[in-house]
Design a protein around this motif. Structure first.
Motif, PDB file in Angstrom:
ATOM      1  N   SER A 216      -8.307  -9.469   4.286  1.00  0.00           N
ATOM      2  CA  SER A 216      -7.296  -8.433   4.484  1.00  0.00           C
ATOM      3  C   SER A 216      -6.370  -8.328   3.278  1.00  0.00           C
ATOM      4  O   SER A 216      -6.041  -7.229   2.821  1.00  0.00           O
ATOM      5  CB  SER A 216      -6.481  -8.738   5.743  1.00  0.00           C
ATOM      6  N   ALA A 217      -5.944  -9.482   2.743  1.00  0.00           N
ATOM      7  CA  ALA A 217      -5.066  -9.475   1.571  1.00  0.00           C
ATOM      8  C   ALA A 217      -5.782  -8.868   0.366  1.00  0.00           C
ATOM      9  O   ALA A 217      -5.195  -8.098  -0.395  1.00  0.00           O
ATOM     10  CB  ALA A 217      -4.606 -10.895   1.260  1.00  0.00           C
ATOM     11  N   ALA A 218      -7.053  -9.213   0.199  1.00  0.00           N
ATOM     12  CA  ALA A 218      -7.822  -8.665  -0.922  1.00  0.00           C
ATOM     13  C   ALA A 218      -7.982  -7.152  -0.784  1.00  0.00           C
ATOM     14  O   ALA A 218      -7.894  -6.414  -1.770  1.00  0.00           O
ATOM     15  CB  ALA A 218      -9.191  -9.337  -0.994  1.00  0.00           C
ATOM     16  N   LYS A 219      -8.196  -6.700   0.446  1.00  0.00           N
ATOM     17  CA  LYS A 219      -8.336  -5.262   0.679  1.00  0.00           C
ATOM     18  C   LYS A 219      -7.045  -4.536   0.348  1.00  0.00           C
ATOM     19  O   LYS A 219      -7.059  -3.468  -0.268  1.00  0.00           O
ATOM     20  CB  LYS A 219      -8.730  -5.020   2.141  1.00  0.00           C
TER      21      LYS A 219
ATOM     22  N   ARG B 113      -4.744  -5.506  -1.751  1.00  0.00           N
ATOM     23  CA  ARG B 113      -4.584  -5.492  -3.204  1.00  0.00           C
ATOM     24  C   ARG B 113      -5.438  -4.401  -3.837  1.00  0.00           C
ATOM     25  O   ARG B 113      -4.992  -3.694  -4.736  1.00  0.00           O
ATOM     26  CB  ARG B 113      -4.965  -6.858  -3.789  1.00  0.00           C
ATOM     27  N   ARG B 114      -6.676  -4.270  -3.352  1.00  0.00           N
ATOM     28  CA  ARG B 114      -7.544  -3.222  -3.901  1.00  0.00           C
ATOM     29  C   ARG B 114      -6.982  -1.841  -3.612  1.00  0.00           C
ATOM     30  O   ARG B 114      -7.031  -0.955  -4.467  1.00  0.00           O
ATOM     31  CB  ARG B 114      -8.961  -3.355  -3.312  1.00  0.00           C
ATOM     32  N   GLU B 115      -6.452  -1.650  -2.400  1.00  0.00           N
ATOM     33  CA  GLU B 115      -5.866  -0.356  -2.056  1.00  0.00           C
ATOM     34  C   GLU B 115      -4.670  -0.046  -2.938  1.00  0.00           C
ATOM     35  O   GLU B 115      -4.479   1.090  -3.387  1.00  0.00           O
ATOM     36  CB  GLU B 115      -5.449  -0.350  -0.582  1.00  0.00           C
ATOM     37  N   ALA B 116      -3.832  -1.052  -3.178  1.00  0.00           N
ATOM     38  CA  ALA B 116      -2.650  -0.847  -4.018  1.00  0.00           C
ATOM     39  C   ALA B 116      -3.055  -0.496  -5.447  1.00  0.00           C
ATOM     40  O   ALA B 116      -2.490   0.409  -6.065  1.00  0.00           O
ATOM     41  CB  ALA B 116      -1.770  -2.096  -4.006  1.00  0.00           C
ATOM     42  N   GLU B 117      -4.050  -1.214  -5.979  1.00  0.00           N
ATOM     43  CA  GLU B 117      -4.501  -0.939  -7.339  1.00  0.00           C
ATOM     44  C   GLU B 117      -5.144   0.436  -7.435  1.00  0.00           C
ATOM     45  O   GLU B 117      -4.935   1.161  -8.407  1.00  0.00           O
ATOM     46  CB  GLU B 117      -5.487  -2.021  -7.787  1.00  0.00           C
ATOM     47  N   ARG B 118      -5.918   0.801  -6.418  1.00  0.00           N
ATOM     48  CA  ARG B 118      -6.530   2.130  -6.419  1.00  0.00           C
ATOM     49  C   ARG B 118      -5.448   3.204  -6.330  1.00  0.00           C
ATOM     50  O   ARG B 118      -5.550   4.267  -6.946  1.00  0.00           O
ATOM     51  CB  ARG B 118      -7.516   2.256  -5.254  1.00  0.00           C
TER      52      ARG B 118
ATOM     53  N   VAL C 105       0.827  -1.189   0.000  1.00  0.00           N
ATOM     54  CA  VAL C 105       0.000   0.000   0.000  1.00  0.00           C
ATOM     55  C   VAL C 105       0.871   1.252   0.000  1.00  0.00           C
ATOM     56  O   VAL C 105       2.023   1.247   0.396  1.00  0.00           O
ATOM     57  CB  VAL C 105      -0.959   0.005   1.212  1.00  0.00           C
ATOM     58  N   GLU C 106       0.266   2.358  -0.432  1.00  0.00           N
ATOM     59  CA  GLU C 106       1.018   3.585  -0.707  1.00  0.00           C
ATOM     60  C   GLU C 106       1.650   4.183   0.542  1.00  0.00           C
ATOM     61  O   GLU C 106       2.682   4.849   0.467  1.00  0.00           O
ATOM     62  CB  GLU C 106       0.085   4.596  -1.377  1.00  0.00           C
ATOM     63  N   ARG C 107       1.059   3.952   1.700  1.00  0.00           N
ATOM     64  CA  ARG C 107       1.589   4.618   2.896  1.00  0.00           C
ATOM     65  C   ARG C 107       3.018   4.169   3.223  1.00  0.00           C
ATOM     66  O   ARG C 107       3.778   4.927   3.837  1.00  0.00           O
ATOM     67  CB  ARG C 107       0.665   4.371   4.094  1.00  0.00           C
TER      68      ARG C 107
END
Length: 360
Positions: free
Chosen positions: A199-202, A204-209, A2-4
């Motif tokens: 949690s892993a799916a979330k 991945r979605r955050e990274a893609e977003r 994730v971006e953070r």
């Protein structure tokens, strides 16, 4: 990733990382690239996940850069991206408050710098084999969890198979308690698996977003840059006015501004490479590539004209007629004639698609 975590690394380094590198690290958190003479192992940004202590997860790029900056001859403010196992570093160089997008090799023996790519995405596209292994692994915890799950399931199988025989040797209430504990443990194990997957799916979605959001920002910046250059060309590089049939081009301003259009073209090329490498992240990637490709080709025609004519330009303004610059003349003309159809409209449509994909 994730971006953070990338933002935390930027804070620790004191500089903003180039966009193409940020997105590549969010995708892979390390990996390797190959150049003509060497293979390079990229430093990860984070190690095994430690959500409670972010600072402890920062490894690779941050400490390697801090160590490299203490070496004699290492470029001030540079960031070390990876090494070839021989003491040399792959680096970004400082460029004002941030970093240049160009990638260099720093040879430690002579302290010399060799430019090898205009952008990290260009380097990644040649021989890059980024690791697809998830960046956050906890091998020891995973082993413990699997061992626990096997134990609980084995105990349940034993109870189901020999439960009656076992119950004869135990107090009924004790047997019920044991069976309840094992049943609860099994349910808890499966619940933990489900939560882990969610949690892993979330993430991945955050990274893609994050990838889409960053691309949207970059494309907006390119659009604004090109629009500003067009206005400056009309105001300062063409005399007496771009609408005058006898208009001519001012050499000094033209050669100052066209390299910036070349930079905008390269940035669009970088975005297209990122889409190519992450097609599943975007809605209708083929259409998005077509739109950005049309805008990139439009800028490419302007840059090609500049490359062909730069050596022929004369210092005397009146000797550089605008009518000899066919692409430039269309670029600075009224927007509907060329700029809107060739650049503004495809960029606006691409931005709309990116915005829609972020909101989903």
């Amino acid at each position: 990733m994730v971006e953070r975590y990338v933002q935390a690394a930027e804070e620790a380094l004191g500089v903003g990382l180039p966009t193409s590198y940020r997105l590549a690290m969010m995708k892979s958190n390390g990996g390797s690239v190959a150049t003509e003479y060497d293979d390079w192992k990229l430093y990860p940004i984070v190690g095994e996940i430690d959500r409670m202590r972010l600072a402890r997860t920062l490894k690779g790029v941050v400490p390697k850069t801090q160590r490299a900056r203490s070496l004699r001859g290492f470029p001030p403010g540079g960031v070390a991206l990876g090494n070839n196992g021989k003491g040399d570093h792959l680096v970004f160089l400082a460029d004002g408050p941030g970093l240049s997008s160009a990638v260099f090799v720093w040879r430690h023996k002579k302290g010399e710098l060799v430019r090898i790519a205009d952008d990290f995405s260009g380097l990644a596209a040649v021989g890059a084999e980024f690791s697809q292994k998830p960046p956050f692994e906890m091998p020891r915890a995973r082993v413990y969890f699997c061992g626990y799950l096997v134990f609980v399931m084995a105990a349940v199988v034993v109870l189901v198979t020999w439960g009656k025989d076992i119950s004869l040797g135990l107090n009924v209430e004790v047997f019920k308690v044991i069976a309840g504990i094992l049943g609860t443990g099994l349910l808890g194990a499966f619940a933990a698996i489900a939560l882990r997957e969610l949690s892993a799916a979330k993430e991945r979605r955050e990274a893609e977003r994050g990838l889409r959001r960053q691309m949207l920002t970059d494309v907006v910046e390119v659009y604004n840059l090109v629009k500003a250059i067009r206005r400056t060309l009309r105001a300062e590089a063409i005399r007496p006015a771009h609408t005058d049939p006898a208009a001519h081009v001012i050499k000094s301003r033209y050669v100052d501004l066209l390299p910036r259009l070349s930079e905008a073209q390269l940035r669009l090329e970088s975005q297209m490479r990122l889409i190519e490498g992450n097609r599943s992240t975007y809605l209708e990637p083929a259409k998005l590539l077509k739109l950005l490709g049309d805008a990139e080709k439009y800028l490419g025609a302007l840059v090609s004209e500049w490359e062909e004519n730069s050596g022929l330009l004369l210092d005397a303004p009146a000797l550089n007629p605008l009518e000899h610059f066919l692409v430039l003349r269309c670029f600075v003309a009224g927007a509907p004639r060329s700029f809107k159809a060739g650049f503004a409209r495809p960029i606006a449509t691409a931005l709309g698609r990116l915005g829609a994909s972020i909101s989903k």
